[in-house]
Design an enzyme around this catalytic site. Structure first.
Site, mmCIF file in Angstrom:
data_model
loop_
_atom_site.group_PDB
_atom_site.id
_atom_site.type_symbol
_atom_site.label_atom_id
_atom_site.label_comp_id
_atom_site.label_asym_id
_atom_site.label_seq_id
_atom_site.Cartn_x
_atom_site.Cartn_y
_atom_site.Cartn_z
ATOM 1 N N ARG A 1 0.826 -1.210 0.000
ATOM 2 C CA ARG A 1 0.000 0.000 0.000
ATOM 3 C C ARG A 1 0.855 1.252 0.000
ATOM 4 O O ARG A 1 0.537 2.252 -0.624
ATOM 5 C CB ARG A 1 -0.782 0.052 1.309
ATOM 6 N N LYS B 1 6.065 -18.402 7.356
ATOM 7 C CA LYS B 1 5.396 -18.926 8.526
ATOM 8 C C LYS B 1 4.768 -17.779 9.316
ATOM 9 O O LYS B 1 5.197 -16.649 9.093
ATOM 10 C CB LYS B 1 6.357 -19.728 9.391
ATOM 11 N N HIS C 1 10.663 -24.581 13.539
ATOM 12 C CA HIS C 1 12.134 -24.635 13.547
ATOM 13 C C HIS C 1 12.673 -25.874 14.291
ATOM 14 O O HIS C 1 13.516 -26.598 13.786
ATOM 15 C CB HIS C 1 12.729 -23.385 14.200
HETATM 16 C C1 BG6 Z 1 11.430 -16.453 13.973
HETATM 17 C C2 BG6 Z 1 10.580 -16.192 15.176
HETATM 18 O O1 BG6 Z 1 10.826 -17.408 13.130
HETATM 19 O O2 BG6 Z 1 12.693 -16.938 14.390
HETATM 20 C C3 BG6 Z 1 11.263 -15.232 16.122
HETATM 21 O O3 BG6 Z 1 9.327 -15.664 14.773
HETATM 22 C C4 BG6 Z 1 12.648 -15.725 16.467
HETATM 23 O O4 BG6 Z 1 10.516 -15.059 17.312
HETATM 24 C C5 BG6 Z 1 13.420 -16.040 15.201
HETATM 25 O O5 BG6 Z 1 13.312 -14.701 17.210
HETATM 26 C C6 BG6 Z 1 14.736 -16.679 15.534
HETATM 27 O O6 BG6 Z 1 15.493 -16.785 14.355
HETATM 28 P P1 BG6 Z 1 17.075 -16.822 14.410
HETATM 29 O O7 BG6 Z 1 17.471 -17.091 13.001
HETATM 30 O O8 BG6 Z 1 17.526 -15.494 14.921
HETATM 31 O O9 BG6 Z 1 17.408 -17.925 15.349
#
Ligand code: BG6
Length: 504
Positions: free
Chosen positions: A68, A179, A271
């Site tokens: 937007r 996600k 994850h």
């Molecule tokens: C994201 C989450 O998918 O992954 C976050 O929504 C989190 O809350 C993040 O902080 C962590 O990613 P990384 O790569 O920093 O471990």
């Protein structure tokens, strides 16, 4: 030499075999929905800049942002530059020459996701971009927007004739979706069904950025490219496994989102289960995307239901003061649990998993604890069982803890740690996950993206755990900022005679 020592492994070699080199990305336009949002500014644009710097982008390439607020191309480019300068891993150090060359390929269309007129403008813009940059009609759409907008955007793209099926071979359209993919099993399933009305599975790229991390991909290589670990990788030799995803960060600026999500949906469902699946899975027939994903699905499907007494929920003190969080919130910012795997390989091996915000520090690791040796020789207290640690981040690497004789006339046993760090072994830091995943999208390689049945199995397993908690009334145990969860988290492992590994 003290009784505890660290041995560092420093040399690595990089294979030259062309069979292991990735294929080149294909000419395309990357269309980012939500280009002014947090993810695009923090991760996607910096990832593209780093790819440009490494000369890894396709020769014929362009980016078109849709949002937007993306009304003026020059203003957008300036905003993206500021974000890259302040938020990316090259902050303060953006190479202006590379940047200028890259950003000249970034354009935008302003519009609302529900306005067919905006899609007509987008189609026109893409046709112009094809002319100018030789991108051959290929489209990689990136939905970096709230999941509730996915169906609307996909339907609009389809109505505007901008999604062509894979059977059309002169050009392609692929869609990357961010996600969280659903809020529970039912909502994920209905989202998946809606997506499947517009896209074939092989055009659907469900992103889990942990799969783009080198250390996560290395789990496969480590297990299946070495002779010495895989024979031990089962219930006969492994005593238990600890999986930790600790963050020192608190929930700031995303209170409303996080309060609806919690650590179970934010980290564990995606994850951590992806990491765990790679640790538990059987060897795939090949590294083909579907062969690997077939085995991961089996692994997730083997997880036993988790009884309430094997799960600990926690919330850090002060969480309720975060803007957007309900005053009476019971949303967990920490979870720990004991898992069992119902299959032959992992029979009886407990897996302890924990994830949380506002913990002692940042530390994501998988620690494989081996069984103790039958100790007739060295006295009761002398030996500690071997531990193999896959250090996902930070200080990416692998370490093996083992016993060794302390030099001297007596037989005294010390404990040593043999370490491999990526930065030293290969003389380079692992790249950012988004860089890898964007390139894979451009190559048409779905291996590192989650398939529909993987997402479904992950929800099927975690849904009862989360619903069990959400349907209850009991107050959530709290922990102070900087602590590793509530006291009950320590008890969860202590009752089985273990301790959590220290964080960091
Ligand atoms: C994201 C989450 O998918 O992954 C976050 O929504 C989190 O809350 C993040 O902080 C962590 O990613 P990384 O790569 O920093 O471990």
């Amino acid at each position: 030499m003290s009784e505890n020592a660290t041995i560092q492994i420093q040399s690595g070699s990089v294979p030259e075999d062309p069979n292991v080199k990735a294929t080149k990305p294909q000419s395309c336009v990357l269309v980012i929905f939500g280009i002014t949002g947090d993810l695009a500014r923090r991760k996607l644009i910096p990832a593209l800049y780093h790819l440009a710097k490494a000369n890894a982008l396709p020769e014929n390439f362009a980016v078109v942002g849709f949002s937007r607020s993306a009304k003026d191309k020059e203003a957008l480019r300036e905003r993206l530059y500021e974000s890259a300068q302040t938020l990316s891993r090259s902050k303060g150090n953006i190479d202006r020459e590379v940047w200028d060359k890259f950003i000249a390929k970034v354009d935008c269309v302003a519009g609302s996701g529900d306005d067919p007129g905006a899609y007509a403008r987008l189609r026109e813009k893409l046709a112009q971009v094809d002319e100018e940059f030789g991108t051959q009609g290929n489209r990689l759409y990136y939905l970096s927007v709230a999941p509730r907008l996915f169906p609307m955007i996909l339907n609009q793209l389809q109505d505007a004739g901008m999604i062509y099926p894979p059977s059309q071979t002169d050009r392609w359209a692929r869609v990357i979706v961010e996600k969280p993919f659903g809020h529970d099993r039912a909502s994920a399933e209905s989202l998946n069904s809606l997506v499947a009305e517009v896209l074939e599975e092989r055009q659907t790229y469900r992103i889990d950025h942990y799969l783009g991390k080198e250390t996560v991909q290395n789990i496969l290589a480590f297990r299946f490219a070495n002779a010495i670990f895989e024979p031990l990788w089962n219930y006969k030799y492994i005593d238990h496994i600890q999986v930790t995803a600790a963050e020192g960060l608190q929930v700031k600026g995303r209170g409303a989102f996080y309060d609806q999500t919690g650590v179970g949906r934010d980290i564990i469902q995606n994850h951590l289960l992806q990491i765990l699946a790679l640790v538990l899975m059987e060897p795939p027939v090949s590294l083909d995307g579907d062969h690997v994903r077939d085995q991961k699905v089996q692994a997730i499907r083997s997880l036993a239901p988790v009884p309430a007494e094997d799960v600990v929920f926690g919330q850090y003190e002060g969480y309720k003061e975060v803007e957007g969080v309900a005053q009476d919130s019971r949303t967990p910012t920490f979870m720990a649990m004991k898992l069992k795997v119902n299959n032959w390989r992992w029979n009886g091996v407990p897996i302890y998993m924990r994830a949380g915000k506002a913990m002692e520090g940042r530390d994501t690791e998988v620690a494989i604890h081996f069984k103790p040796v039958p100790n007739y020789l060295f006295g009761d207290k002398a030996l500690k069982p071997n531990v193999l640690v896959l250090q996902i981040q930070p200080n990416e690497g692998i370490s093996l803890h083992f016993s060794s004789k302390v030099p001297g006339e007596d037989i005294r046993i010390g404990h040593v740690e043999m370490q491999m760090r990526y930065s030293e072994a290969f003389d380079r830091q692992p790249g950012d996950a988004y860089e890898r995943l964007l390139l894979d999208g451009m190559r048409g390689d779905t291996t590192l993206f989650a398939r529909r049945d993987e997402v479904d199995e992950a929800w099927a397993w975690i849904d009862p755990i989360l619903k069990g908690w959400e349907g209850g009334q009991e107050p959530i145990p709290t922990y102070a900022v900087g602590e590793n969860g509530p006291e009950s988290a320590a008890k969860l492992v202590e009752r089985d005679g273990y301790n959590w590994r220290p964080i960091g």
